[in-house]
Enzyme design. Sequence first.
Site, PDB file in Angstrom:
ATOM      1  N   HIS A 180       2.339  70.133  67.524  1.00  0.00           N
ATOM      2  CA  HIS A 180       3.052  69.068  67.624  1.00  0.00           C
ATOM      3  C   HIS A 180       3.628  69.570  69.181  1.00  0.00           C
ATOM      4  O   HIS A 180       3.947  70.699  69.408  1.00  0.00           O
ATOM      5  CB  HIS A 180       4.482  69.038  66.846  1.00  0.00           C
ATOM      6  CG  HIS A 180       5.246  67.755  67.033  1.00  0.00           C
ATOM      7  ND1 HIS A 180       6.171  67.566  68.186  1.00  0.00           N
ATOM      8  CD2 HIS A 180       5.104  66.682  66.469  1.00  0.00           C
ATOM      9  CE1 HIS A 180       6.697  66.219  68.035  1.00  0.00           C
ATOM     10  NE2 HIS A 180       5.834  65.661  67.190  1.00  0.00           N
ATOM     11  N   ASP A 225       2.628  63.751  59.714  1.00  0.00           N
ATOM     12  CA  ASP A 225       1.415  63.106  59.195  1.00  0.00           C
ATOM     13  C   ASP A 225       0.733  63.698  58.272  1.00  0.00           C
ATOM     14  O   ASP A 225      -0.011  63.265  57.358  1.00  0.00           O
ATOM     15  CB  ASP A 225       0.648  62.806  60.491  1.00  0.00           C
ATOM     16  CG  ASP A 225       1.189  61.826  61.393  1.00  0.00           C
ATOM     17  OD1 ASP A 225       1.872  60.801  60.961  1.00  0.00           O
ATOM     18  OD2 ASP A 225       0.917  62.148  62.668  1.00  0.00           O
TER      19      ASP A 225
END
Length: 386
Positions: free
Chosen positions: A269, A323
Site C-alpha cells: 500500500h 483487497d
Amino acid sequence: MPENTAPPAPKPDLVPGLAGIPAAESAISFIDGNQGLLAYRGHPIESLSEKSNFEETAWLLLYGKLPSRAELDSFSATLAEMRQLPERMIEILRALPGSGHPMDALQASMASFGMFSRHQNFRDTEYSDEAIMRILGAMPVLVAAFDRIRGGKDVIEPDPSLGTAANFLWMLTGHKPSELEARILDVALILHADHTMNASTFAARVVASTEADPYTVVSSAIGALTGPLHGGANERVLEQLREIGEADSVEAWVDGQVTAKRKIMGFGHRVYKVKDPRADILQSLANNLFESHGHTPIYDTAVNLEDEVVKRLGDKGIHPNVDFYSGIVYSKLSIPIDLFTPIFAIARTAGWLAHWREQMASNRIFRPTQIYSGEHEQRYVPIESR
Ligand code: COA
C-alpha cells in the site's frame, strides 16, 4: 554563459505518482500508515464497523457529523425511494453487452443517469442533496440489475424495507439475506467508504474542480477504480488464490513471484506500512462467515500466503491490504468475482460525493504543471521526404 544572462531556473523535482504531495486539504478521512489507523471525520473505522451502518457512515462522511435519529431515518427512507430507477435506465443496461465488465456497465450507466437530471443547479443545496441520494440509491441497483440482465434473469424490484447492503443482496440473488450476511456486507461497505486521496478520489476531485456535475464526477471515479492497481485488485486476489490452490503450495508460488519480481495482489500500500486495519476487520468477518456457512479451503491458502509474504517482504512494508480479505468474504456470499470492484464502487461513492462537496465548497480548478522532456525547434519535413 554570456554575461547578463540569468541562470536557468532550477527544474522542480518530479515526484512519480505524486507520492507524498498533498493535492487538497480535506477533513473527510485520516490515515496513519505507521500505526494502521483509519478514521472517518475523526471516528476510527473499528468503532464505525462495530456500531454504525453504511447509511449512517455515508451521512457522516458527507455532512461531517453523525446524524440525529430523524436525519438518519429520513436519509435512509429517501435512499430507499431513490432505488426506483426510471425504466429507461434498465433499458440502457439491457443494451450493453452482457459479456462486458460490470464496472464498464456501471460507469456508462452512471454517466447516462445524469442525463435524466441534468438541467439543475448543483450549487443549490437542495439539488446537490437530491443528486447525492439519487446517485447513492442508484449505484447498487445498477450493479444488481446488470448482473441479472446478463444472466438472462428478471430484474428484481428493490425492497424499501431493506438497507443498502441487504437490498443489494436481495436484488442480486432474489433471496432475502440472513442478518449475518447483510451485516457482513454492510460492514464491508463501511470499510470501503473513503480512504483519503487515493487515485479514484483524486480523479473525482479533479473532475469536480471543473464544475462538472456529480454524475460525471462519480462515473469518472468509477473509471479510475477499474484498474488492477486500485479497485481491480480484489478480483485478482481471488484468481491468485485459485491459481495457488492448496495451502501447502504457497511457499513455492511466492518463491516464483518474488524471483520474477511480480507483484502479489492484495499486498502493499502506498500509505500503510503495517497491516491495513480494514484487512483485520474483514478477516474477522470472514471467520464469522465460515463459522456459520462452513469452512473454505481457500481461506487456509490465504492465511498461509499472508504469513509467507510478510515473512519475505514485511520489512519492506508489504502487508495485506483491504483487497486481500474482501474477495474471500464476497465469494463466500456467492457474489461473482467481477462484482467485487463494483461493490467497492458502491461503497466508495459515499466518499467520492463527500469529496465532491468539499471540493465545491472551496474550488480551484486543478491545473498542475509538467517537466517537459521532449524536443525543441523541430523542422517540419514534408511527408514525401521522411
Ligand atoms: N508484491 C510484491 N512486491 C511489492 C508489492 C506486492 N504487492 N507491492 C510493492 N512491492 C514492492 C515493489 O516491487 C517495490 O520493490 P523494489 O523497491 O524492490 O522495487 C517496493 O515494494 C515499492 O513498490 P511500489 O510499487 O513502488 O509501491 P507503491 O506505493 O507505488 O504501490 C501499490 C502501492 C498498492 C500499487 C502496490 O503495493 C501494488 O501494486 N500492490 C498490488 C496491487 C494491490 O493489491 N492493490 C490494492 C491496493 S489497496
